[in-house]
Design a protein around this motif. Sequence first.
Motif, PDB file in Angstrom:
ATOM      1  N   TYR A  58       0.835  -1.199   0.000  1.00  0.00           N
ATOM      2  CA  TYR A  58       0.000   0.000   0.000  1.00  0.00           C
ATOM      3  C   TYR A  58       0.869   1.248   0.000  1.00  0.00           C
ATOM      4  CZ  TYR A  58      -3.221   3.634   1.342  1.00  0.00           C
ATOM      5  OH  TYR A  58      -3.937   4.801   1.381  1.00  0.00           O
ATOM      6  N   MET A  59       1.903   1.245   0.818  1.00  0.00           N
ATOM      7  CA  MET A  59       2.791   2.396   0.898  1.00  0.00           C
ATOM      8  C   MET A  59       3.511   2.625  -0.434  1.00  0.00           C
ATOM      9  SD  MET A  59       4.265   1.946   4.780  1.00  0.00           S
ATOM     10  CE  MET A  59       5.291   3.398   4.761  1.00  0.00           C
ATOM     11  N   LEU A  60       3.957   1.565  -1.061  1.00  0.00           N
ATOM     12  CA  LEU A  60       4.626   1.696  -2.350  1.00  0.00           C
ATOM     13  C   LEU A  60       3.651   2.211  -3.415  1.00  0.00           C
ATOM     14  CD1 LEU A  60       7.191   1.406  -3.975  1.00  0.00           C
ATOM     15  CD2 LEU A  60       6.598  -0.988  -4.372  1.00  0.00           C
ATOM     16  N   ASP A  61       2.433   1.666  -3.429  1.00  0.00           N
ATOM     17  CA  ASP A  61       1.411   2.164  -4.359  1.00  0.00           C
ATOM     18  C   ASP A  61       1.169   3.657  -4.147  1.00  0.00           C
ATOM     19  OD1 ASP A  61       1.023  -0.334  -5.477  1.00  0.00           O
ATOM     20  OD2 ASP A  61      -0.815  -0.765  -4.357  1.00  0.00           O
ATOM     21  N   ASN A  62       1.101   4.059  -2.893  1.00  0.00           N
ATOM     22  CA  ASN A  62       0.861   5.451  -2.545  1.00  0.00           C
ATOM     23  C   ASN A  62       1.998   6.342  -3.054  1.00  0.00           C
ATOM     24  OD1 ASN A  62       1.177   7.869  -0.681  1.00  0.00           O
ATOM     25  ND2 ASN A  62      -0.824   7.112  -0.005  1.00  0.00           N
ATOM     26  N   ILE A  63       3.225   5.915  -2.841  1.00  0.00           N
ATOM     27  CA  ILE A  63       4.395   6.681  -3.295  1.00  0.00           C
ATOM     28  C   ILE A  63       4.386   6.826  -4.815  1.00  0.00           C
ATOM     29  CG2 ILE A  63       6.917   6.626  -3.521  1.00  0.00           C
ATOM     30  CD1 ILE A  63       6.896   5.214  -0.703  1.00  0.00           C
ATOM     31  N   VAL A  64       4.129   5.735  -5.506  1.00  0.00           N
ATOM     32  CA  VAL A  64       4.114   5.754  -6.977  1.00  0.00           C
ATOM     33  C   VAL A  64       3.006   6.672  -7.489  1.00  0.00           C
ATOM     34  CG1 VAL A  64       3.684   4.349  -9.038  1.00  0.00           C
ATOM     35  CG2 VAL A  64       5.207   3.500  -7.239  1.00  0.00           C
ATOM     36  N   GLU A  65       1.817   6.572  -6.910  1.00  0.00           N
ATOM     37  CA  GLU A  65       0.705   7.408  -7.360  1.00  0.00           C
ATOM     38  C   GLU A  65       0.991   8.888  -7.109  1.00  0.00           C
ATOM     39  OE1 GLU A  65      -4.140   7.956  -7.020  1.00  0.00           O
ATOM     40  OE2 GLU A  65      -3.180   6.359  -5.869  1.00  0.00           O
ATOM     41  N   ARG A  66       1.569   9.215  -5.965  1.00  0.00           N
ATOM     42  CA  ARG A  66       1.913  10.612  -5.688  1.00  0.00           C
ATOM     43  C   ARG A  66       2.940  11.139  -6.679  1.00  0.00           C
ATOM     44  NH1 ARG A  66       4.206  11.241  -0.278  1.00  0.00           N
ATOM     45  NH2 ARG A  66       4.287   8.999  -0.153  1.00  0.00           N
ATOM     46  N   GLN A  67       3.946  10.316  -6.995  1.00  0.00           N
ATOM     47  CA  GLN A  67       4.977  10.755  -7.929  1.00  0.00           C
ATOM     48  C   GLN A  67       4.409  10.955  -9.330  1.00  0.00           C
ATOM     49  OE1 GLN A  67       8.300  11.516  -7.004  1.00  0.00           O
ATOM     50  NE2 GLN A  67       8.005  12.549  -8.952  1.00  0.00           N
ATOM     51  N   ARG A  68       3.558  10.042  -9.746  1.00  0.00           N
ATOM     52  CA  ARG A  68       2.920  10.189 -11.067  1.00  0.00           C
ATOM     53  C   ARG A  68       2.057  11.453 -11.118  1.00  0.00           C
ATOM     54  NH1 ARG A  68       2.706   5.552 -14.444  1.00  0.00           N
ATOM     55  NH2 ARG A  68       0.685   6.222 -15.208  1.00  0.00           N
ATOM     56  N   LEU A  69       1.337  11.738 -10.040  1.00  0.00           N
ATOM     57  CA  LEU A  69       0.522  12.953  -9.983  1.00  0.00           C
ATOM     58  C   LEU A  69       1.393  14.208 -10.005  1.00  0.00           C
ATOM     59  CD1 LEU A  69      -2.247  11.904  -7.421  1.00  0.00           C
ATOM     60  CD2 LEU A  69      -2.574  12.438  -9.842  1.00  0.00           C
ATOM     61  N   GLU A  70       2.551  14.155  -9.358  1.00  0.00           N
ATOM     62  CA  GLU A  70       3.480  15.295  -9.393  1.00  0.00           C
ATOM     63  C   GLU A  70       3.936  15.567 -10.826  1.00  0.00           C
ATOM     64  OE1 GLU A  70       4.494  17.533  -7.237  1.00  0.00           O
ATOM     65  OE2 GLU A  70       3.720  16.673  -5.388  1.00  0.00           O
ATOM     66  N   TYR A  71       4.283  14.511 -11.563  1.00  0.00           N
ATOM     67  CA  TYR A  71       4.694  14.667 -12.967  1.00  0.00           C
ATOM     68  C   TYR A  71       3.552  15.237 -13.812  1.00  0.00           C
ATOM     69  CZ  TYR A  71       8.773  11.723 -11.894  1.00  0.00           C
ATOM     70  OH  TYR A  71       9.923  11.207 -11.366  1.00  0.00           O
ATOM     71  N   LEU A  72       2.351  14.718 -13.592  1.00  0.00           N
ATOM     72  CA  LEU A  72       1.184  15.190 -14.333  1.00  0.00           C
ATOM     73  C   LEU A  72       0.907  16.659 -14.011  1.00  0.00           C
ATOM     74  CD1 LEU A  72      -1.231  14.571 -16.189  1.00  0.00           C
ATOM     75  CD2 LEU A  72      -2.482  13.819 -14.153  1.00  0.00           C
ATOM     76  N   TYR A  73       1.021  17.012 -12.744  1.00  0.00           N
ATOM     77  CA  TYR A  73       0.809  18.396 -12.332  1.00  0.00           C
ATOM     78  C   TYR A  73       1.783  19.330 -13.042  1.00  0.00           C
ATOM     79  CZ  TYR A  73       0.535  22.585  -9.490  1.00  0.00           C
ATOM     80  OH  TYR A  73       0.401  23.888  -9.083  1.00  0.00           O
ATOM     81  N   GLU A  74       3.051  18.974 -13.055  1.00  0.00           N
ATOM     82  CA  GLU A  74       4.068  19.823 -13.690  1.00  0.00           C
ATOM     83  C   GLU A  74       3.823  19.953 -15.187  1.00  0.00           C
ATOM     84  OE1 GLU A  74       6.241  21.818 -12.218  1.00  0.00           O
ATOM     85  OE2 GLU A  74       5.443  21.108 -10.318  1.00  0.00           O
ATOM     86  N   ALA A  75       3.450  18.856 -15.838  1.00  0.00           N
ATOM     87  CA  ALA A  75       3.176  18.900 -17.279  1.00  0.00           C
ATOM     88  C   ALA A  75       1.959  19.783 -17.566  1.00  0.00           C
ATOM     89  CB  ALA A  75       2.957  17.490 -17.825  1.00  0.00           C
TER      90      ALA A  75
END
Length: 145
Positions: A58-75
Amino acid sequence: MKWEEYAIEDLRKYKYLKGSLENIRERIKVLELKYQSVKYATVDKVPVKGGSSRIEEYMLDNIVERQRLEYLYEANKKLVELIEKGLKKLNEKEYLILEKFYIDRPKKHIEFLSEKLGIEQAQIYRLRKEALYKFTVNMYGIVEY
């Protein structure tokens, strides 16, 4: 002309991209709070033979989803900035035409523009093409050959 398709697509997405910036930030905050709460939870079981526990997954899924959202936000943020850069270079008439064609299109937008600007429909289409070109050049730049 591909540039025209890209410009139209960007203008049509503009208001949704702006809205997504706030929504993505809120989603990241929620995930951060969930991650913090899981960090302090008790361990559900000991991993067997190199596996991971449900909490670790769960923690790893959470980290990955947050990082993907950060990339999407910046784009999305960069694209919004580029669109706004292109729109700022337009005069009021050009902006209104592109807005009513692509950003916030009402029913009978041609009639609306014709009445508002006091010009014929054929001229509106010509001005739209000119405004779209000007927007695109100011958004992306142009290379002289």
